[in-house]
Design a protein around this motif. Structure first.
Motif, short mmCIF file in Angstrom:
data_model
loop_
_atom_site.label_atom_id
_atom_site.label_comp_id
_atom_site.label_asym_id
_atom_site.label_seq_id
_atom_site.Cartn_x
_atom_site.Cartn_y
_atom_site.Cartn_z
N GLU A 138 1.48 -4.59 -5.34
CA GLU A 138 2.05 -5.58 -4.37
C GLU A 138 3.49 -5.16 -4.21
O GLU A 138 4.42 -5.73 -4.91
N GLY A 143 3.68 -4.48 0.82
CA GLY A 143 2.54 -5.43 0.76
C GLY A 143 1.64 -4.24 -0.34
O GLY A 143 2.02 -3.68 -1.13
N ARG A 144 0.33 -4.97 -0.01
CA ARG A 144 -0.75 -4.35 -0.99
C ARG A 144 -1.45 -3.32 -0.09
O ARG A 144 -0.99 -2.95 0.91
#
Length: 272
Positions: A138, A143-144
């Motif tokens: 992450e 983000g992911r």
């Protein structure tokens, strides 16, 4: 092109007491598995935060498909400075001490650059391999669902890679909902990274081992081709082809991998 992540811990006189305490607090060096989020409520699918914010670990701007050495070598060198990461062997038994620690991190790419995740600490000793962040990363900026190109870890007692090390690669969730390890760079949702020709990118794994005075850094690909880093030449040299071994009929312990030729730990990495 490198970009350094600088942690500046500057303590100023005056001001709010809380500000002073936060500024003077020791910088974080790693995460434990229990601190991390998981995917599908499965402990094996830990998600590592990223990038590793350490002034010795850069992020690297590069359009290359291969993981840049300018990223992985400083990251591994820094990994070996963490508590219990090296020189943590009991001389009387040849086994890791109680304070020995393995640290795992993920190597990944964002739309802008190459990064490594924060290390995950495991006080299990090198005979029980640390658990990489199979749930991916992450990243604080992106983000992911970023593609993971492999995992790196250390051995605190200076041994070579194990049979289980050779089997580790990134994980993804299939359309059927099953999790599996694959031999190419991929995000946890199954989105693969591709090169300029649209081909899948094979993953690598890295190991930092040896001692603080004489470190050894290895990498290997899914074919089991093992390379060792030569710091003076600033390049990798092929060492051996290794394959994992299965436990014997009366044992559950994996024997060391079979390598041809045998890995030479006494000499410096050099061309054949």
């Amino acid at each position: 092109m490198l970009r350094r992540n600088i942690n500046a811990n500057v303590c100023l006189n005056g001001g709010l007491l809380l500000t002073f305490i936060l500024a003077c607090a020791p910088a974080r060096r790693y995460f434990s598995s229990s601190e991390l989020a998981t995917l599908d409520n499965r402990d094996i699918l830990r998600v590592a935060p990223g990038p590793w914010e350490h002034d010795a670990v850069p992020t690297v701007y590069s359009n290359a498909t291969d993981v840049p050495d300018d990223l992985i070598i400083p990251a591994l060198a820094t990994l070996m400075t963490l508590p219990g990461a090296t020189d943590a062997c009991d001389p009387s038994t040849g086994r890791p001490r109680a304070d020995a620690a393995e640290y795992c991190l993920a190597v990944y790419r964002t739309p802008e650059d190459w990064r490594v995740s924060w290390p995950i600490r495991n006080l299990t000793g090198e005979r029980s391999a640390c658990t990489p962040p199979f749930g991916g990363v992450e990243d604080k900026d992106f983000g992911r669902q970023l593609p993971v190109f492999g995992f790196a870890h250390n051995h605190p007692c200076g041994t070579n890679m194990s049979s289980s090390d050779l089997r580790v690669s990134p994980a993804m969730k299939s359309p059927e909902g099953q999790w599996t390890m694959v031999e190419y760079a991929v995000a946890p949702d199954g989105s693969p990274a591709r090169d300029a020709r649209g081909q899948l990118v094979p993953v690598w794994a890295w190991l930092a081992t040896g001692s603080s005075a004489r470190p050894r850094i290895y990498k290997w690909n899914p074919l089991g081709e093992v390379f060792r880093w030569n710091a003076a030449a600033k390049r990798w040299y092929f060492q051996a082809t290794c394959e994992p071994q299965r436990p014997g009929n009366l044992s559950t312990t994996l024997p060391p991998p079979r390598c041809v030729p045998e890995l030479d730990t006494m000499s410096e990495a050099r061309p054949e």
